[in-house]
Design an enzyme around this catalytic site. Sequence first.
Site, PDB file in Angstrom:
ATOM      1  CD  GLU A 198       0.878   8.760  -3.959  1.00  0.00           C
ATOM      2  OE1 GLU A 198       1.820   9.043  -4.459  1.00  0.00           O
ATOM      3  OE2 GLU A 198       0.563  10.388  -2.729  1.00  0.00           O
ATOM      4  CE  LYS A 247       3.159   7.676  -0.721  1.00  0.00           C
ATOM      5  NZ  LYS A 247       4.053   8.647  -1.135  1.00  0.00           N
TER       6      LYS A 247
HETATM    7  P1  13P Z   1       2.353  13.314   2.243  1.00  0.00           P
HETATM    8  O1  13P Z   1       3.098  12.261   2.891  1.00  0.00           O
HETATM    9  O2  13P Z   1       2.709  14.570   3.030  1.00  0.00           O
HETATM   10  O3  13P Z   1       0.744  13.098   1.593  1.00  0.00           O
HETATM   11  O4  13P Z   1       3.448  12.974   0.955  1.00  0.00           O
HETATM   12  C1  13P Z   1       3.248  11.692   0.724  1.00  0.00           C
HETATM   13  C2  13P Z   1       3.172  11.217  -1.242  1.00  0.00           C
HETATM   14  O5  13P Z   1       3.977  10.691  -1.572  1.00  0.00           O
HETATM   15  C3  13P Z   1       2.249  12.360  -2.244  1.00  0.00           C
HETATM   16  O6  13P Z   1       1.807  12.216  -3.084  1.00  0.00           O
END
Ligand code: 13P
Length: 333
Positions: free
Chosen positions: A176, A218
Amino acid sequence: MSQELIEHAGAMVAHPKGILAADESSPTLTKRFVAHGLESTDSTRRDWRETLFSSPGLGEYVSGVILYDETFNQTTTSGLSFPNFLVQHGMLPGIKVDTGAKPLAGSDGELVTEGLDNLGPRLVDYYTRGARFAKWRAVLQIDQAKPSAICIQANAHALARYAKLCQESGIVPIVEPEILMEGDHDLATTRRVAGTVLAAVFDQLRSFEVLLPGMVLKPSMITPGTTGPTATAREIGEVSVECYRDVVPASVAGIALLSGGQSDDMATANLAAMNEIEALPWPITFSFGRALQDTPMKVWASSGRDRQRTQASLMDRVTATASVLRPRHLVNV
Ligand code: 13P
């Protein structure tokens, strides 16, 4: 091992499902609770998460849930550990394993995500107790001089080391790299920065020989800054997919987007626009936190923590979001 990783990564992004990100750290969840006038204790946090995860039918649209360590170690009212509870309800248990974004030495206020110390044994332990995927979030900011090259490289390197350690423990890594929306930049700027960041991340993943069909990316959606010029969902969808196509290999199991503080309707509209594009090389789904939880949390607070009404609200968000996903047979056409 590889086969198991590929199967689990595929299941995480299988149509019509996405991922519920419920891995807010206790301080972050406390802030959200306080904003709704809710008390935050380990018991109220447990109750909130049990309310969400026990929503009837959740497993039809949610393949897996990302947990925070506190929840991973808690039990439901019926005495099951949360990972076992999720498995019983047809969902894969996931675990956030980074220890947060910390100041990056040598940078002007930029951040690098930490948590590599002792990560190997921690992953083995989480796997033994049911975790089948993990998450590590890098945070990058945009302004005149950011993100800097050292910030991009340091975060990409950490993401790749994390991803390789996960796969060695049989755990699917969610990789991510989040580019924050704050700022007055335009869509083209975010597109350029995202292209650079994602290219650096995949360079590092390749260097560490991370198995791409055994991981899920992600990313943030490619949007203008929050105080920048606006863009339509169609523009955001097209630019995002164009950028991902440039740098995300087709062999990655799938892309599961974060919502990043967008309203739930906006996050869903942008996800829909991406799914309308033909011949995507990978499934594009959701791994939303706030865009799935904000409205149910309001309901939970205003209804005196009424379980049924909160669950109905979560299922509204989940079904609305899952309904925009493109059926699997139309992917890769
Ligand atoms: P949000 O969809 O609120 O951005 O959160 C996703 C997430 O895992 C943030 O690390």
